[in-house]
Design an enzyme around this catalytic site. Structure first.
Site, mmCIF file in Angstrom:
data_model
loop_
_atom_site.group_PDB
_atom_site.id
_atom_site.type_symbol
_atom_site.label_atom_id
_atom_site.label_comp_id
_atom_site.label_asym_id
_atom_site.label_seq_id
_atom_site.Cartn_x
_atom_site.Cartn_y
_atom_site.Cartn_z
ATOM 1 C CD GLU A 103 38.217 30.350 38.630
ATOM 2 O OE1 GLU A 103 37.073 29.928 38.853
ATOM 3 O OE2 GLU A 103 38.971 29.869 37.761
ATOM 4 C CD GLU A 148 36.837 36.655 32.554
ATOM 5 O OE1 GLU A 148 37.422 35.631 32.931
ATOM 6 O OE2 GLU A 148 37.300 37.430 31.694
ATOM 7 C CG ASP A 207 44.823 36.170 28.852
ATOM 8 O OD1 ASP A 207 44.415 35.100 28.361
ATOM 9 O OD2 ASP A 207 44.060 37.075 29.236
ATOM 10 C CE LYS A 243 54.004 38.929 18.841
ATOM 11 N NZ LYS A 243 52.958 39.569 18.076
ATOM 12 C CG ASP A 269 49.352 26.974 28.700
ATOM 13 O OD1 ASP A 269 48.795 27.918 29.301
ATOM 14 O OD2 ASP A 269 49.724 27.051 27.509
ATOM 15 C CB THR A 311 40.217 25.699 34.096
ATOM 16 O OG1 THR A 311 41.467 25.710 33.399
ATOM 17 C CG2 THR A 311 40.440 25.964 35.571
ATOM 18 C CD GLU A 367 43.975 23.935 35.155
ATOM 19 O OE1 GLU A 367 44.642 24.560 35.991
ATOM 20 O OE2 GLU A 367 43.019 23.198 35.468
HETATM 21 C C1 LIG Z 1 43.376 32.136 29.243
HETATM 22 S S1 LIG Z 1 41.874 32.525 30.003
HETATM 23 C C2 LIG Z 1 41.759 31.306 31.303
HETATM 24 C C3 LIG Z 1 40.354 31.100 31.787
HETATM 25 C C4 LIG Z 1 40.168 30.083 32.922
HETATM 26 N N1 LIG Z 1 40.840 30.490 34.125
HETATM 27 C C5 LIG Z 1 40.655 28.713 32.498
HETATM 28 O O1 LIG Z 1 41.710 28.277 33.015
HETATM 29 O O2 LIG Z 1 39.978 28.082 31.682
HETATM 30 C C6 LIG Z 1 42.252 33.996 30.926
HETATM 31 C C7 LIG Z 1 41.011 34.686 31.471
HETATM 32 O O3 LIG Z 1 41.405 35.754 32.303
HETATM 33 C C8 LIG Z 1 40.586 36.885 32.012
HETATM 34 N N2 LIG Z 1 41.382 38.067 32.414
HETATM 35 C C9 LIG Z 1 42.468 38.554 31.772
HETATM 36 N N3 LIG Z 1 42.973 39.602 32.438
HETATM 37 C C10 LIG Z 1 42.179 39.784 33.531
HETATM 38 C C11 LIG Z 1 42.177 40.732 34.605
HETATM 39 N N4 LIG Z 1 43.101 41.688 34.659
HETATM 40 N N5 LIG Z 1 41.216 40.635 35.534
HETATM 41 C C12 LIG Z 1 40.268 39.654 35.467
HETATM 42 N N6 LIG Z 1 40.215 38.748 34.473
HETATM 43 C C13 LIG Z 1 41.156 38.807 33.514
HETATM 44 C C14 LIG Z 1 40.301 36.765 30.530
HETATM 45 O O4 LIG Z 1 39.171 37.491 30.123
HETATM 46 C C15 LIG Z 1 40.138 35.264 30.378
HETATM 47 O O5 LIG Z 1 38.808 34.859 30.609
#
Ligand SMILES: C[S@@+](CC[C@H](N)C(=O)[O-])C[C@H]1O[C@@H](n2cnc3c(N)ncnc32)[C@H](O)[C@@H]1O
Length: 205
Positions: free
Chosen positions: A35, A60, A110, A114, A146, A183, A186
Protein backbone atom coordinates in the site's frame (compact mmCIF):
# COMPACT_ATOMS: atom_id res chain seq x y z
CA UNK A 1 14.13 -16.70 6.14
CA UNK A 2 11.85 -13.77 6.97
CA UNK A 3 13.18 -11.18 9.40
CA UNK A 4 9.94 -10.50 11.26
CA UNK A 5 10.39 -8.06 14.08
CA UNK A 6 10.45 -9.74 17.48
CA UNK A 7 7.18 -9.32 19.43
CA UNK A 8 6.90 -5.72 20.63
CA UNK A 9 9.57 -4.44 18.24
CA UNK A 10 8.69 -1.66 15.76
CA UNK A 11 7.60 -3.03 12.38
CA UNK A 12 9.53 -0.28 10.57
CA UNK A 13 12.31 -0.62 8.10
CA UNK A 14 14.55 1.64 6.03
CA UNK A 15 14.35 1.59 2.23
CA UNK A 16 18.08 0.81 2.20
CA UNK A 17 17.58 -2.23 4.44
CA UNK A 18 14.93 -3.47 2.06
CA UNK A 19 17.29 -2.98 -0.88
CA UNK A 20 20.23 -4.66 0.81
CA UNK A 21 18.49 -7.56 2.56
CA UNK A 22 15.75 -8.18 0.02
CA UNK A 23 11.98 -8.47 0.14
CA UNK A 24 11.83 -12.04 1.34
CA UNK A 25 13.95 -11.39 4.44
CA UNK A 26 12.47 -7.98 5.24
CA UNK A 27 8.79 -8.42 4.38
CA UNK A 28 7.99 -12.03 3.52
CA UNK A 29 7.71 -14.45 0.67
CA UNK A 30 6.73 -12.62 -2.55
CA UNK A 31 4.28 -11.81 -4.00
CA UNK A 32 3.61 -9.23 -1.30
CA UNK A 33 0.74 -6.77 -0.89
CA UNK A 34 1.81 -3.13 -1.13
CA UNK A 35 0.00 0.00 0.00
CA UNK A 36 1.39 3.36 -1.10
CA UNK A 37 0.50 6.44 0.95
CA UNK A 38 -1.40 4.49 3.60
CA UNK A 39 -2.33 7.59 5.63
CA UNK A 40 -4.13 6.44 8.77
CA UNK A 41 -3.40 2.84 7.76
CA UNK A 42 -6.85 1.41 8.36
CA UNK A 43 -6.91 -0.40 5.01
CA UNK A 44 -3.53 -2.12 5.27
CA UNK A 45 -4.14 -3.06 8.91
CA UNK A 46 -7.57 -4.48 8.08
CA UNK A 47 -6.30 -6.45 5.09
CA UNK A 48 -3.33 -7.81 7.05
CA UNK A 49 -5.59 -8.91 9.91
CA UNK A 50 -7.89 -10.69 7.42
CA UNK A 51 -5.01 -12.46 5.62
CA UNK A 52 -2.35 -13.52 8.11
CA UNK A 53 -0.65 -15.74 5.52
CA UNK A 54 0.08 -12.82 3.18
CA UNK A 55 2.90 -10.31 3.69
CA UNK A 56 2.17 -6.59 3.60
CA UNK A 57 4.39 -3.59 2.99
CA UNK A 58 3.23 -0.01 3.56
CA UNK A 59 5.12 2.97 2.17
CA UNK A 60 4.34 6.41 3.52
CA UNK A 61 6.22 9.67 3.19
CA UNK A 62 4.85 11.18 6.43
CA UNK A 63 7.00 10.21 9.41
CA UNK A 64 4.16 10.95 11.84
CA UNK A 65 1.80 8.61 10.00
CA UNK A 66 4.38 5.84 9.95
CA UNK A 67 4.94 6.21 13.70
CA UNK A 68 1.19 6.13 14.42
CA UNK A 69 0.62 3.14 12.14
CA UNK A 70 3.56 1.30 13.75
CA UNK A 71 1.94 1.74 17.19
CA UNK A 72 -1.31 0.31 15.84
CA UNK A 73 0.50 -2.67 14.28
CA UNK A 74 2.07 -3.41 17.67
CA UNK A 75 -1.20 -2.96 19.59
CA UNK A 76 -2.99 -5.33 17.21
CA UNK A 77 -0.05 -7.76 17.30
CA UNK A 78 0.07 -8.00 13.51
CA UNK A 79 3.19 -9.88 12.47
CA UNK A 80 2.68 -9.67 8.70
CA UNK A 81 3.15 -5.92 8.07
CA UNK A 82 6.30 -3.90 7.58
CA UNK A 83 6.31 -0.12 7.14
CA UNK A 84 8.80 2.03 5.29
CA UNK A 85 9.11 5.76 5.82
CA UNK A 86 10.08 6.94 2.35
CA UNK A 87 8.67 8.17 -0.93
CA UNK A 88 7.11 5.44 -3.04
CA UNK A 89 9.11 6.59 -6.04
CA UNK A 90 12.36 5.93 -4.19
CA UNK A 91 11.35 2.53 -2.84
CA UNK A 92 10.06 1.33 -6.19
CA UNK A 93 13.08 2.52 -8.11
CA UNK A 94 15.73 1.47 -5.63
CA UNK A 95 14.47 -1.23 -3.31
CA UNK A 96 11.79 -3.45 -4.85
CA UNK A 97 12.81 -6.07 -7.40
CA UNK A 98 10.75 -6.80 -10.50
CA UNK A 99 7.76 -9.04 -10.06
CA UNK A 100 7.62 -9.04 -6.24
CA UNK A 101 4.23 -7.31 -5.77
CA UNK A 102 1.05 -9.36 -6.08
CA UNK A 103 -1.32 -6.51 -5.28
CA UNK A 104 -0.88 -2.76 -4.91
CA UNK A 105 -3.24 -0.20 -3.36
CA UNK A 106 -3.06 3.55 -3.89
CA UNK A 107 -6.06 5.28 -2.38
CA UNK A 108 -6.83 8.98 -2.69
CA UNK A 109 -3.33 10.10 -3.65
CA UNK A 110 -2.87 13.86 -3.19
CA UNK A 111 -4.57 15.48 -6.23
CA UNK A 112 -2.40 18.61 -6.46
CA UNK A 113 -5.27 20.45 -8.20
CA UNK A 114 -3.35 23.49 -9.47
CA UNK A 115 -1.93 23.04 -12.95
CA UNK A 116 1.52 24.23 -11.95
CA UNK A 117 1.59 21.46 -9.30
CA UNK A 118 0.56 18.60 -11.58
CA UNK A 119 4.16 17.47 -11.85
CA UNK A 120 4.00 16.64 -8.11
CA UNK A 121 1.25 14.10 -8.65
CA UNK A 122 2.28 10.56 -7.72
CA UNK A 123 0.68 9.00 -10.79
CA UNK A 124 3.04 9.82 -13.64
CA UNK A 125 3.93 7.71 -16.69
CA UNK A 126 7.43 6.86 -15.38
CA UNK A 127 6.08 5.96 -11.96
CA UNK A 128 3.48 3.65 -13.55
CA UNK A 129 6.13 1.93 -15.63
CA UNK A 130 8.22 1.28 -12.50
CA UNK A 131 5.17 0.06 -10.64
CA UNK A 132 4.13 -2.21 -13.53
CA UNK A 133 7.62 -3.70 -13.45
CA UNK A 134 7.35 -4.39 -9.68
CA UNK A 135 4.01 -6.19 -10.18
CA UNK A 136 4.05 -9.94 -10.65
CA UNK A 137 2.25 -11.50 -13.63
CA UNK A 138 -1.50 -11.39 -12.85
CA UNK A 139 -0.71 -8.80 -10.14
CA UNK A 140 -3.43 -6.27 -9.36
CA UNK A 141 -3.25 -2.50 -9.15
CA UNK A 142 -6.06 -0.58 -7.42
CA UNK A 143 -6.22 3.22 -7.40
CA UNK A 144 -9.04 5.41 -6.07
CA UNK A 145 -9.56 9.14 -6.23
CA UNK A 146 -12.27 11.61 -5.30
CA UNK A 147 -10.86 14.31 -7.58
CA UNK A 148 -12.40 14.46 -11.07
CA UNK A 149 -9.40 16.17 -12.68
CA UNK A 150 -6.99 13.63 -11.19
CA UNK A 151 -9.31 10.78 -12.28
CA UNK A 152 -9.04 11.97 -15.87
CA UNK A 153 -5.26 12.34 -15.52
CA UNK A 154 -4.99 8.76 -14.18
CA UNK A 155 -7.37 7.44 -16.86
CA UNK A 156 -5.08 8.97 -19.48
CA UNK A 157 -1.85 7.68 -17.92
CA UNK A 158 -2.80 4.10 -17.01
CA UNK A 159 -3.52 2.71 -20.50
CA UNK A 160 -0.05 3.84 -21.58
CA UNK A 161 1.59 1.63 -18.98
CA UNK A 162 2.85 -1.48 -20.66
CA UNK A 163 1.42 -4.83 -19.66
CA UNK A 164 -1.53 -3.48 -17.62
CA UNK A 165 -5.13 -4.35 -18.54
CA UNK A 166 -8.13 -2.35 -17.37
CA UNK A 167 -10.57 -4.63 -15.54
CA UNK A 168 -13.45 -2.16 -16.15
CA UNK A 169 -12.88 -1.76 -19.90
CA UNK A 170 -14.38 -0.24 -21.95
CA UNK A 171 -15.12 2.13 -19.03
CA UNK A 172 -12.02 3.91 -17.71
CA UNK A 173 -13.00 3.29 -14.07
CA UNK A 174 -15.78 1.97 -11.84
CA UNK A 175 -18.05 4.23 -9.77
CA UNK A 176 -19.17 1.27 -7.68
CA UNK A 177 -17.90 1.07 -4.12
CA UNK A 178 -15.62 -2.00 -3.96
CA UNK A 179 -16.04 -4.88 -1.58
CA UNK A 180 -13.50 -3.72 1.00
CA UNK A 181 -13.45 -1.27 3.89
CA UNK A 182 -13.11 2.38 2.99
CA UNK A 183 -10.01 4.38 3.77
CA UNK A 184 -10.29 7.44 6.03
CA UNK A 185 -10.19 9.82 3.08
CA UNK A 186 -12.70 7.85 1.04
CA UNK A 187 -15.14 7.84 3.96
CA UNK A 188 -14.62 11.55 4.55
CA UNK A 189 -15.13 12.54 0.93
CA UNK A 190 -18.15 10.29 0.53
CA UNK A 191 -19.79 11.92 3.54
CA UNK A 192 -19.19 15.27 1.87
CA UNK A 193 -21.09 13.96 -1.16
CA UNK A 194 -18.08 13.69 -3.49
CA UNK A 195 -17.96 10.87 -6.04
CA UNK A 196 -15.07 8.44 -5.71
CA UNK A 197 -13.84 6.48 -8.71
CA UNK A 198 -11.93 3.20 -8.68
CA UNK A 199 -9.33 1.99 -11.16
CA UNK A 200 -8.51 -1.71 -11.18
CA UNK A 201 -5.83 -3.07 -13.50
CA UNK A 202 -4.17 -6.44 -13.88
CA UNK A 203 -0.69 -7.10 -15.18
CA UNK A 204 -0.52 -9.49 -18.08
CA UNK A 205 1.31 -12.77 -17.42
C1 LIG B 1 -4.74 12.11 0.73
S1 LIG B 1 -3.80 11.04 1.72
C2 LIG B 1 -4.64 9.47 1.52
C3 LIG B 1 -4.34 8.51 2.63
C4 LIG B 1 -5.01 7.13 2.53
N1 LIG B 1 -4.56 6.40 1.37
C5 LIG B 1 -6.51 7.27 2.50
O1 LIG B 1 -7.11 7.03 1.43
O2 LIG B 1 -7.09 7.58 3.55
C6 LIG B 1 -2.33 10.78 0.74
C7 LIG B 1 -1.22 10.08 1.52
O3 LIG B 1 -0.16 9.78 0.64
C8 LIG B 1 1.07 10.10 1.29
N2 LIG B 1 2.04 10.36 0.21
C9 LIG B 1 2.06 11.45 -0.60
N3 LIG B 1 3.04 11.33 -1.51
C10 LIG B 1 3.66 10.14 -1.26
C11 LIG B 1 4.77 9.46 -1.86
N4 LIG B 1 5.42 10.01 -2.88
N5 LIG B 1 5.14 8.28 -1.34
C12 LIG B 1 4.47 7.73 -0.29
N6 LIG B 1 3.43 8.33 0.32
C13 LIG B 1 3.02 9.52 -0.16
C14 LIG B 1 0.73 11.30 2.16
O4 LIG B 1 1.64 11.50 3.21
C15 LIG B 1 -0.67 10.93 2.64
O5 LIG B 1 -0.63 10.16 3.82
Amino acid sequence: MTAWPAPGQAPCLEAEQLRELGVERCVGLPPIVLEIGFGRAELILGLAAESPARSFLGIEVSRKRVAKAARRVLRQELRNIRLVHSSAEYVLERALPAGCVGECWINCPDPWPKKRHHRRRLIQPDFLDTLACALAGDGLLHISTDHRGYAEWIANALPRALELDNLHAPKPWSDKRPDRSETAYEAEWREEGRAIVYFDYRKRR
